[in-house]
Design an enzyme around this catalytic site. Structure first.
Site, short mmCIF file in Angstrom:
data_model
loop_
_atom_site.label_atom_id
_atom_site.label_comp_id
_atom_site.label_asym_id
_atom_site.label_seq_id
_atom_site.Cartn_x
_atom_site.Cartn_y
_atom_site.Cartn_z
N CYS A 226 0.88 -7.90 11.52
CA CYS A 226 1.26 -8.23 12.64
C CYS A 226 0.77 -9.04 13.30
O CYS A 226 0.88 -9.53 14.99
CB CYS A 226 1.04 -7.03 14.25
SG CYS A 226 2.67 -5.97 13.46
N TYR B 295 -1.27 -3.31 -7.14
CA TYR B 295 -1.31 -3.82 -5.64
C TYR B 295 -2.66 -4.21 -4.75
O TYR B 295 -3.62 -2.93 -4.49
CB TYR B 295 0.05 -3.03 -5.15
CG TYR B 295 -0.35 -3.75 -3.37
CD1 TYR B 295 0.41 -5.25 -3.39
CD2 TYR B 295 -1.18 -2.94 -2.33
CE1 TYR B 295 0.28 -5.66 -1.96
CE2 TYR B 295 -0.80 -3.90 -1.34
CZ TYR B 295 -0.82 -5.82 -0.81
OH TYR B 295 -0.69 -5.82 -0.01
N HIS C 275 -10.04 -2.26 11.90
CA HIS C 275 -8.98 -3.60 11.76
C HIS C 275 -8.92 -4.85 12.49
O HIS C 275 -7.76 -4.66 13.20
CB HIS C 275 -7.95 -2.69 11.49
CG HIS C 275 -6.52 -3.05 10.49
ND1 HIS C 275 -5.25 -2.72 10.30
CD2 HIS C 275 -6.73 -4.22 9.19
CE1 HIS C 275 -4.61 -4.28 9.34
NE2 HIS C 275 -5.55 -4.51 8.91
N ARG D 115 0.98 -1.72 -0.37
CA ARG D 115 -0.24 0.10 0.03
C ARG D 115 1.04 1.48 0.42
O ARG D 115 2.27 1.48 0.87
CB ARG D 115 -1.09 0.31 0.84
CG ARG D 115 -2.41 -1.03 1.18
CD ARG D 115 -2.84 -0.65 2.69
NE ARG D 115 -2.39 -1.63 3.42
CZ ARG D 115 -1.70 -1.16 4.31
NH1 ARG D 115 -1.90 1.07 4.54
NH2 ARG D 115 -1.52 -1.61 5.37
N ARG E 74 1.30 -11.91 -1.38
CA ARG E 74 0.35 -12.57 -0.59
C ARG E 74 -0.39 -13.49 -0.88
O ARG E 74 0.00 -13.85 -2.55
CB ARG E 74 -0.15 -11.49 -0.66
CG ARG E 74 -0.14 -10.44 0.49
CD ARG E 74 -1.17 -9.89 1.53
NE ARG E 74 0.06 -8.86 2.32
CZ ARG E 74 -0.45 -8.63 3.66
NH1 ARG E 74 -1.59 -9.00 4.20
NH2 ARG E 74 0.47 -7.78 4.29
N SER F 109 -1.25 -3.83 10.33
CA SER F 109 -0.63 -4.86 9.51
C SER F 109 0.71 -5.63 8.86
O SER F 109 1.57 -5.06 10.10
CB SER F 109 -0.68 -4.08 7.80
OG SER F 109 -1.46 -3.22 7.66
N ASP G 257 -8.83 -9.63 8.90
CA ASP G 257 -8.43 -8.86 9.42
C ASP G 257 -9.48 -7.50 9.19
O ASP G 257 -9.21 -6.57 9.78
CB ASP G 257 -8.56 -8.17 7.32
CG ASP G 257 -7.07 -7.85 6.69
OD1 ASP G 257 -6.69 -7.14 7.48
OD2 ASP G 257 -7.75 -7.09 6.08
N LYS H 26 -9.89 -2.23 2.02
CA LYS H 26 -8.77 -1.03 3.08
C LYS H 26 -10.21 -0.08 2.93
O LYS H 26 -10.25 0.85 3.59
CB LYS H 26 -7.63 -0.83 3.45
CG LYS H 26 -7.01 -1.88 3.89
CD LYS H 26 -7.09 -2.56 5.19
CE LYS H 26 -7.15 -3.52 5.42
NZ LYS H 26 -5.49 -4.15 5.30
P1 GTP Z 1 -2.29 -7.87 7.43
O1 GTP Z 1 -2.44 -9.03 6.30
O2 GTP Z 1 -1.39 -6.81 6.85
O3 GTP Z 1 -3.46 -7.39 8.03
O4 GTP Z 1 -1.79 -8.22 8.65
P2 GTP Z 1 -1.53 -10.07 9.41
O5 GTP Z 1 -2.22 -8.73 10.67
O6 GTP Z 1 -2.78 -10.47 8.99
O7 GTP Z 1 -0.57 -10.53 10.13
P3 GTP Z 1 0.15 -11.63 9.70
O8 GTP Z 1 -1.04 -12.65 10.19
O9 GTP Z 1 -0.18 -12.13 8.48
O10 GTP Z 1 1.36 -12.27 10.03
C1 GTP Z 1 2.70 -11.23 9.78
C2 GTP Z 1 3.99 -11.40 10.38
O11 GTP Z 1 3.91 -11.99 11.58
C3 GTP Z 1 4.05 -13.38 9.43
O12 GTP Z 1 5.36 -13.20 8.69
C4 GTP Z 1 4.09 -13.59 10.23
O13 GTP Z 1 5.11 -15.12 10.54
C5 GTP Z 1 4.53 -13.44 11.82
N1 GTP Z 1 4.11 -13.71 12.74
C6 GTP Z 1 2.69 -14.17 12.99
N2 GTP Z 1 2.44 -14.38 14.64
C7 GTP Z 1 2.92 -13.61 15.27
C8 GTP Z 1 3.60 -14.46 16.15
O14 GTP Z 1 2.76 -14.98 17.85
N3 GTP Z 1 5.03 -15.01 17.05
C9 GTP Z 1 5.51 -14.41 15.84
N4 GTP Z 1 7.72 -13.92 16.37
N5 GTP Z 1 5.62 -13.61 14.43
C10 GTP Z 1 4.73 -14.09 14.21
C1 SPV Z 2 -3.13 -4.76 5.38
O1 SPV Z 2 -1.91 -4.37 5.02
O2 SPV Z 2 -3.56 -4.31 6.44
C2 SPV Z 2 -2.77 -5.78 4.64
C3 SPV Z 2 -2.84 -5.91 2.93
O3 SPV Z 2 -4.44 -6.48 4.96
S1 SPV Z 2 -3.33 -4.48 1.90
O4 SPV Z 2 -4.87 -5.05 1.18
O5 SPV Z 2 -2.88 -4.71 1.08
O6 SPV Z 2 -4.41 -3.63 3.04
MN MN Z 3 -4.97 -5.75 7.12
#
Ligand code: GTP
Ligand code: SPV
Ligand code: MN
Length: 596
Positions: free
Chosen positions: A255, A202, A231, A74, A380, A253, A282, A211
Site C-alpha cells: 500500500c 517465499y 509495520h 505470504r 520483488r 502490505s 517496512d 516479519k
Molecule cells: P510491502 O513491502 O508489501 O509491505 O508494501 P509497501 O507498503 O512497501 O508497498 P509499495 O510502496 O511497494 O507499493 C505497492 C504498490 O502501490 C506499487 O504497485 C505502487 O506502485 C503503488 N503505490 C505506491 N504509492 C502509491 C500512490 O501514492 N498512489 C498510487 N495510486 N499507487 C501507489
Molecule cells: C509484506 O507483505 O508486508 C512485505 C513483504 O513486506 S514480505 O516480506 O513477503 O512479507
Molecule cells: Mn511489509
C-alpha cells in the site's frame, strides 16, 4: 552421517546440532559475512539453477530467482502463533498449541535436508551491538535465503562475536522441504523465542528476521519490554534551513510504504529546498526515551520491495537502488539477460521468459482472454538501503531518529479522505485500530476485498490484538511529547474509477502539511473524522487540484460512515471484554460527531 558444529556458545551449539539431527543435512556451513563466501554461494546457486546470473555489464552483482508457482506470497492461513494459552494469541491469529505445532512440523522437517547443506546465519536486527537490537540465528537449506539475509540484515561473524558465549538469540529454523502447500507451516513460539518455517521459499515466509522476528516475535517482546515493533516506514524531511523531522507510517502490505519512504519531491517542492531521507521502508522499532519523545530504528539493512508499478516516474530512487547487487524474484527475463515487470521501465519487451520459466511474448493472452503477465504481481527486489540515493546518514545510529508524526494509511477507493489529523493520541490509536484496506497481492486471498487491518499489523501481531491496543494506549501516556497521529488515503477514486490524487512524489505535499501541523504553523478545519487541511494550505503548485476535486478528496459521507462504524463494532466485538474501553469510547464519540 550428519555433520556437527562446534561453537563457544554452548546453548547455540547444542540447539544447532539438535536441529541438524532432525533435518539431517549432509553439511553444516557457518555464514561469516565475507565477500569470498558470498561469491562462492552465488556461484553454487547459479550452477544448480537456484539463481540466474543477470547481465553483469548492465546489472553488476544482480541475480534472478524464481519461486515455485504455489509459493509467491505470504500464506497467512498457514501462519500460526503457538502459545500455551489460546487467549495469548487472541481471536485474530491462527493458533496451535506449541506441542502440537512442534510435532506437526517435526514430521515435515524430519530428514528434509538429506543431500543438502544447512547454513547457519547469525544476524542482528538493528545495528550490531546497539542495545535496541535483537540477535537471531537462522538455519536454512536455501542459498537464496542466505543471500537475501546478507542484504536484509547485519549478518556474519561480527554478530556471533556480539552474542558472546551466553547471549540471547531467537532460534529460527527454515527448511524448503518439498515446497508443498499441504506441508507448509510458518510457526511462531513467542514464549520460546523460536520460529519454525517449513515448506516455503517465499520472502515473508522464509527471511525469518523480517516479519517473523522483527514483527511477530518482536511485538510480543516489545509489549513485555515497553516498546513498539511496527509495520512502518521511517523517513526524514529536511526543510529549508536544515532542520530534519521524522515520520513513521503504517500502511498494509503493498500500500505504498516503500514508495513513500524513498519519495522524490516534485520539482516545485524541491525548489523550496525540501529534501527527503530514507531510514526504512517496512519495519520500525520505537522506544520512549528520557526526553519524553518516541525514537525509532529500522531493524533492517535492505529493502524487499514490490516491483510491479515501480519505474523512474513513480519511484526514481528505487530504480537507482536496484541497478546493482540486487536479487530479483519472479520477474520477466529479457533476451539480453536483463529484467522487466509490468508498469516497469519503458515499453514491454517483445519477448522473454516469464516468471514461471515459460516463453513469453508481449500481448499474449491466456484461455480466458486475459493478458499473461511477464512478472508475478508480487514480484520483488532485494537491495541494500545503502544504495538508495536518499539513504539516511543516521541508519547505523544505535539510537535511531525522533518521531514527530505517525501516519496510518489504507488503500480505499471510497470513504477515507486524503488526510486527517487525530484529536489526541487516544483518538489516533482508534484511527489506527480501524485501519481498513483493500487486499493486495502481497498475501494469498481475494484481491480488492476490503479487510480490517489495525495498524497494518493484522498478519503480524504476535499476541492478542486487544492487548496490543492497550499497549499502544499506555505508551501514549508515557510520553511527554508524543508524535501526532494522522490518517491518509492516497487511493481515493472518482465515480469513473480514476485516482483523485496523483500520489507518489506528490504525497510529500501532504507530509509538509503534517509537519506544519506538528510545528503549530498551520490551521485546520474540524470535522467528525478529525482535522483536515483548509483549501489552499496544501502546496498544489504544479498539480491540478481545483476546488471541486479538493471537495471530493475530503468529502465525508455521513451515511456511509455510519455503516462503517457498524463494521468496526462487529470487528471489535471479537475481542470481547479484553478490548480497552478507550477504543469504544472513541468509537461512540465519533458516532455522536457524525450525528451532530
Ligand atoms: P510491502 O513491502 O508489501 O509491505 O508494501 P509497501 O507498503 O512497501 O508497498 P509499495 O510502496 O511497494 O507499493 C505497492 C504498490 O502501490 C506499487 O504497485 C505502487 O506502485 C503503488 N503505490 C505506491 N504509492 C502509491 C500512490 O501514492 N498512489 C498510487 N495510486 N499507487 C501507489
Ligand atoms: C509484506 O507483505 O508486508 C512485505 C513483504 O513486506 S514480505 O516480506 O513477503 O512479507
Ligand atoms: Mn511489509
Amino acid at each position: 552421517m550428519t555433520q556437527r558444529i562446534a561453537l563457544k556458545h554452548k546453548k547455540l551449539e547444542s540447539w544447532i546440532n539438535k536441529m541438524a539431527r532432525m533435518c539431517a543435512p549432509d553439511h553444516i556451513v557457518l555464514i561469516n559475512g565475507s565477500q569470498k563466501q558470498k561469491t562462492s554461494l552465488e556461484k553454487e546457486a547459479s550452477r544448480t539453477g537456484e539463481l540466474i546470473r543477470l547481465n553483469q555489464k548492465k546489472m553488476p552483482g544482480c541475480f534472478l530467482h524464481r519461486t515455485a508457482p504455489n509459493d509467491v506470497a505470504r500464506t497467512e492461513g498457514l501462519t500460526f502463533i503457538c502459545t500455551k494459552k489460546k487467549r495469548t494469541a487472541g481471536p485474530i491469529n491462527n493458533w496451535m498449541s506449541p506441542r502440537a505445532a512442534y510435532k506437526k512440523a517435526e514430521s515435515i522437517f524430519k530428514d528434509s535436508m538429506k543431500g543438502r547443506t544447512m547454513y547457519v546465519i547469525p544476524f542482528s536486527m538493528g545495528p550490531t551491538g546497539s542495545p535496541f537490537s535483537k540477535i537471531g540465528i537462522e538455519l536454512t537449506d536455501s542459498i537464496y535465503v542466505v543471500l537475501n539475509m546478507l542484504i536484509m540484515t547485519r549478518a556474519g561473524e561480527k554478530v556471533l562475536k556480539q552474542l558472546g558465549t551466553r547471549g540471547e538469540f531467537t532460534k529460527c529454523l527454515h527448511g524448503k522441504a518439498e515446497r508443498d502447500l499441504a506441508k507448509r507451516l510458518i510457526l511462531h513460539f513467542p514464549e520460546d523465542n523460536t520460529i519454525w518455517s517449513v515448506g516455503s521459499g517465499y520472502g515473508g515466509n522464509v527471511l525469518l528476521g523480517k516479519k517473523c522476528l522483527a514483527l511477530r516475535i518482536a511485538s510480543y517482546m516489545a509489549a513485555k519490554e515497553k516498546w513498539l515493533a511496527e509495520h512502518m516506514l521511517i523517513l526524514g524531511i529536511e526543510r529549508p534551513g536544515g532542520q530534519i523531522q521524522y515520520l513513521a507510517g503504517a500502511f498494509p502490505s503493498a500500500c505504498g510504504k516503500t514508495n513513500l519512504a524513498m519519495i522524490v519531491p516534485p520539482k516545485s517542492i524541491l525548489k523550496k529546498g525540501v529534501k527527503v531521507w530514507t531510514v526504512g521502508d517496512d519495519i520500525a522499532w520505537m522506544r520512549v526515551d528520557s526526553d519524553g519523545s518516541l525514537w525509532a530504528i529500522n531493524p533492517e539493512k535492505g529493502f524487499f520491495g514490490v516491483l510491479p508499478g515501480t519505474n523512474s516516474k513513480t519511484n526514481p530512487n528505487a530504480m537507482a537502488t536496484i541497478k546493482k547487487n540486487t536479487i530479483y524474484t519472479n520477474v520477466l527475463l529479457k533476451p539480453d539477460k536483463t529484467v522487466w515487470w509490468e508498469d516497469g521501465e519503458g515499453k514491454p519487451p517483445k519477448n522473454g521468459i516469464d516468471w514461471l520459466g515459460r516463453k513469453w511474448k508481449s500481448g499474449i493472452r491466456d484461455e480466458d482472454g486475459l493478458p499473461v503477465k511477464g512478472a508475478n504481481t508480487n514480484s520483488r527486489f532485494t537491495a541494500p538501503i545503502s544504495q538508495c540515493p536518499s539513504a539516511s546518514f543516521r541508519s547505523e545510529h544505535h539510537h535511531g531518529v525522533p518521531i514527530s508524526a505517525i501516519v496510518f494509511g489504507g488503500r480505499r477507493a471510497r470513504l477515507a479522505p486524503l488526510v486527517s489529523e487525530s484529536f489526541s493520541w487516544q483518538h489516533g490509536v482508534y484511527l489506527g485500530a480501524t485501519l481498513v484496506s483493500e487486499r493486495t497481492a502481497a498475501q494469498y486471498g481475494k484481491l480488492g476485498e476490503v479487510r480490517r487491518d489495525p495498524m497494518a499489523m493484522l498478519p503480524f501481531c504476535g499476541y492478542n490484538m486487544a492487548d496490543y491496543f492497550t499497549h499502544w494506549l499506555k505508551t501514549g501516556k508515557r510520553m511527554a511529547r508524543p508524535p501526532r497521529i494522522f490518517y491518509v488515503n492516497w487511493f481515493r477514486k472518482d465515480s469513473r474509477g480514476n485516482f483523485l490524487w496523483p500520489g507518489f512524489g506528490d504525497n510529500v505535499r501532504i507530509l509538509e502539511w503534517i509537519l506544519d501541523r506538528c510545528n503549530g504553523k498551520v490551521g485546520a478545519v474540524k470535522t467528525p473524522l478529525g482535522y483536515i487541511p483548509k483549501y489552499g494550505d496544501i502546496d498544489t503548485d504544479g498539480i491540478k487540484i481545483g476546488e471541486r476535486k479538493w471537495k471530493e478528496l475530503f468529502s465525508i459521507d455521513k451515511k456511509e460512515w455510519a455503516l462503517e462504524v457498524g463494521e468496526q463494532k462487529k470487528f471489535f466485538a471479537k475481542f470481547g471484554r479484553r478490548l480497552p474501553k478507550e477504543i469504544l469510547k472513541e468509537l461512540r464519540a465519533f458516532e455522536e460527531r457524525l450525528k451532530s
